[in-house]
Write a protein that holds these residues in place. Structure first.
Motif, PDB file in Angstrom:
ATOM      1  N   PRO A 112       0.764  -1.198   0.002  1.00 32.78           N
ATOM      2  CA  PRO A 112       0.023  -0.127   0.100  1.00 32.78           C
ATOM      3  C   PRO A 112       0.828   1.187  -0.019  1.00 32.78           C
ATOM      4  O   PRO A 112       2.054   1.278   0.152  1.00 32.78           O
ATOM      5  CB  PRO A 112      -0.650  -0.146   1.329  1.00 32.78           C
ATOM      6  CG  PRO A 112       0.073  -0.932   2.381  1.00 32.78           C
ATOM      7  CD  PRO A 112       0.949  -1.825   1.356  1.00 32.78           C
ATOM      8  N   ALA A 113      -0.011   2.396  -0.162  1.00 32.97           N
ATOM      9  CA  ALA A 113       0.860   3.671   0.026  1.00 32.97           C
ATOM     10  C   ALA A 113       1.220   4.108   1.390  1.00 32.97           C
ATOM     11  O   ALA A 113       0.485   3.731   2.443  1.00 32.97           O
ATOM     12  CB  ALA A 113      -0.010   4.682  -0.732  1.00 32.97           C
ATOM     13  N   ASN A 114       2.178   4.945   1.552  1.00 30.02           N
ATOM     14  CA  ASN A 114       2.541   5.116   3.018  1.00 30.02           C
ATOM     15  C   ASN A 114       1.671   6.573   3.263  1.00 30.02           C
ATOM     16  O   ASN A 114       0.937   7.101   2.436  1.00 30.02           O
ATOM     17  CB  ASN A 114       4.027   5.623   3.174  1.00 30.02           C
ATOM     18  CG  ASN A 114       4.689   6.615   2.406  1.00 30.02           C
ATOM     19  OD1 ASN A 114       3.770   7.397   1.404  1.00 30.02           O
ATOM     20  ND2 ASN A 114       5.980   7.262   2.525  1.00 30.02           N
ATOM     21  N   PRO A 115       1.846   7.287   4.481  1.00 29.97           N
ATOM     22  CA  PRO A 115       1.105   8.303   4.925  1.00 29.97           C
ATOM     23  C   PRO A 115       1.432   9.550   3.784  1.00 29.97           C
ATOM     24  O   PRO A 115       0.286  10.380   3.739  1.00 29.97           O
ATOM     25  CB  PRO A 115       1.614   8.651   6.162  1.00 29.97           C
ATOM     26  CG  PRO A 115       1.972   7.244   6.769  1.00 29.97           C
ATOM     27  CD  PRO A 115       2.762   6.724   5.671  1.00 29.97           C
ATOM     28  N   ALA A 116       2.599   9.534   3.160  1.00 31.73           N
ATOM     29  CA  ALA A 116       2.725  10.610   2.196  1.00 31.73           C
ATOM     30  C   ALA A 116       2.134  10.286   0.761  1.00 31.73           C
ATOM     31  O   ALA A 116       1.974  11.235  -0.214  1.00 31.73           O
ATOM     32  CB  ALA A 116       4.116  10.872   2.114  1.00 31.73           C
ATOM     33  N   GLY A 117       1.531   9.261   0.688  1.00 29.04           N
ATOM     34  CA  GLY A 117       0.965   8.569  -0.681  1.00 29.04           C
ATOM     35  C   GLY A 117       1.711   8.035  -1.451  1.00 29.04           C
ATOM     36  O   GLY A 117       1.183   7.758  -2.931  1.00 29.04           O
ATOM     37  N   THR A 118       2.976   7.576  -1.255  1.00 30.65           N
ATOM     38  CA  THR A 118       3.729   6.845  -1.961  1.00 30.65           C
ATOM     39  C   THR A 118       3.836   5.322  -1.696  1.00 30.65           C
ATOM     40  O   THR A 118       4.089   4.914  -0.458  1.00 30.65           O
ATOM     41  CB  THR A 118       5.113   7.456  -2.181  1.00 30.65           C
ATOM     42  OG1 THR A 118       5.045   8.658  -2.566  1.00 30.65           O
ATOM     43  CG2 THR A 118       6.124   6.764  -2.991  1.00 30.65           C
ATOM     44  N   GLY A 119       3.818   4.426  -2.444  1.00 32.30           N
ATOM     45  CA  GLY A 119       3.727   2.986  -2.380  1.00 32.30           C
ATOM     46  C   GLY A 119       5.149   2.694  -1.469  1.00 32.30           C
ATOM     47  O   GLY A 119       6.208   3.255  -1.833  1.00 32.30           O
ATOM     48  N   TYR A 120       5.029   1.719  -0.621  1.00 36.22           N
ATOM     49  CA  TYR A 120       6.286   1.215   0.158  1.00 36.22           C
ATOM     50  C   TYR A 120       7.028   0.448  -0.757  1.00 36.22           C
ATOM     51  O   TYR A 120       6.436  -0.487  -1.454  1.00 36.22           O
ATOM     52  CB  TYR A 120       5.799   0.407   1.183  1.00 36.22           C
ATOM     53  CG  TYR A 120       5.542   1.179   2.719  1.00 36.22           C
ATOM     54  CD1 TYR A 120       6.183   1.877   3.411  1.00 36.22           C
ATOM     55  CD2 TYR A 120       3.951   1.304   2.880  1.00 36.22           C
ATOM     56  CE1 TYR A 120       5.637   2.678   4.481  1.00 36.22           C
ATOM     57  CE2 TYR A 120       3.391   2.092   3.845  1.00 36.22           C
ATOM     58  CZ  TYR A 120       4.468   2.527   4.687  1.00 36.22           C
ATOM     59  OH  TYR A 120       4.030   3.406   5.993  1.00 36.22           O
TER      60      TYR A 120
END
Length: 248
Positions: A84-92
């Motif tokens: 999934p995406a991290n809190p900043a909106g970029t995928g891990y």
């Protein structure tokens, strides 16, 4: 085991039955459903200090062993998952090291508009960029052993691979790539090799275990939004591979 000289917990095992939903030939699961296909050793550390450092940085060091062989018509592989995406909106992202054997990492975007086959051998380090799901395949004649470091801030998402009965392509035991018909618009496969990324301290022959304790080398695993240019260069194109058009 292989290059690991630290404590080793009991393995998590994936069997043929566990993989039935992502196989090119699901009927093959009935032949020997309890057969182990691969072994996962999670949350490893060579020393208590290493374990504490990893935990304090929301990271985990794992190993996976995939024996050689095939299931029905295809090579043994992992189940496949997205991050999934991290809190900043970029995928891990994730990073792998091939410890022994030969690996094919089959990467794809969710819509399969980009599909990438990474060919890697012992000593190679492969960064899985944000936004790509991945399946690992053992195309060789010997066991494939891998190490990986990944963030502990998320759970892997297997739902798309199960819903679509696998990745956009299956790699058959004869070496051919066969398109999964459930992906109606899958791109042709890009054949690539791992490229060193100095900012991530990754290069052929640099063990992932040696990066434990070096925050600057592993920060990208939890803060990928800060490293967009580096992800662009982490894989080097070789060619577009023509794939077999038949379906399983």
């Amino acid at each position: 085991m292989y290059s690991w000289d630290g404590p080793l917990p009991e393995a998590h095992v994936r069997t043929v039955a566990d993989m039935a939903g992502v196989l090119a030939a699901p009927d093959a699961a009935g032949e020997d459903p309890g057969r182990p296909l691969y072994f996962m050793y999670r949350d490893l550390a060579k020393t208590p200090d290493d374990h504490s450092w990893l935990a304090s940085h929301a990271l985990r060091y794992d190993m996976t062993v995939i024996p050689a062989g095939h299931v029905g018509p295809e090579f043994v592989k992992t189940k496949g998952h997205f991050h999934p995406a991290n809190p900043a909106g970029t995928g891990y992202p994730e990073v792998y090291e091939v410890l022994a054997g030969k690996a094919h990492f089959l990467l794809q975007t969710r819509d399969a508009s980009d599909v990438v086959l990474v060919e890697a051998v012992a000593g190679d380090v492969v960064v899985i960029p944000p936004g790509y799901g991945h399946v690992t395949i053992n195309p060789g004649a010997e066991a494939l052993a891998l190490a990986n470091i990944v963030s502990t801030a998320f759970e892997s998402d297997y739902t798309q691979y199960v819903a679509m009965r696998g990745a956009a392509y299956y790699e058959m035991a004869d070496g051919s790539l066969v398109r999964n018909p459930r992906y109606s618009k899958a791109a042709l496969v890009r054949l690539v090799v791992p490229a060193p990324v100095p900012e991530f301290c990754t290069a052929h022959g640099t063990p992932l275990s040696s990066l434990v304790g070096h925050e600057s080398c592993l920060r990208y695993l939890n803060s990928p939004e800060e490293y967009a240019p580096e992800f662009t260069g982490c894989l080097r194109d070789l060619a577009v591979r023509t794939v077999c058009a038949r379906t399983p």
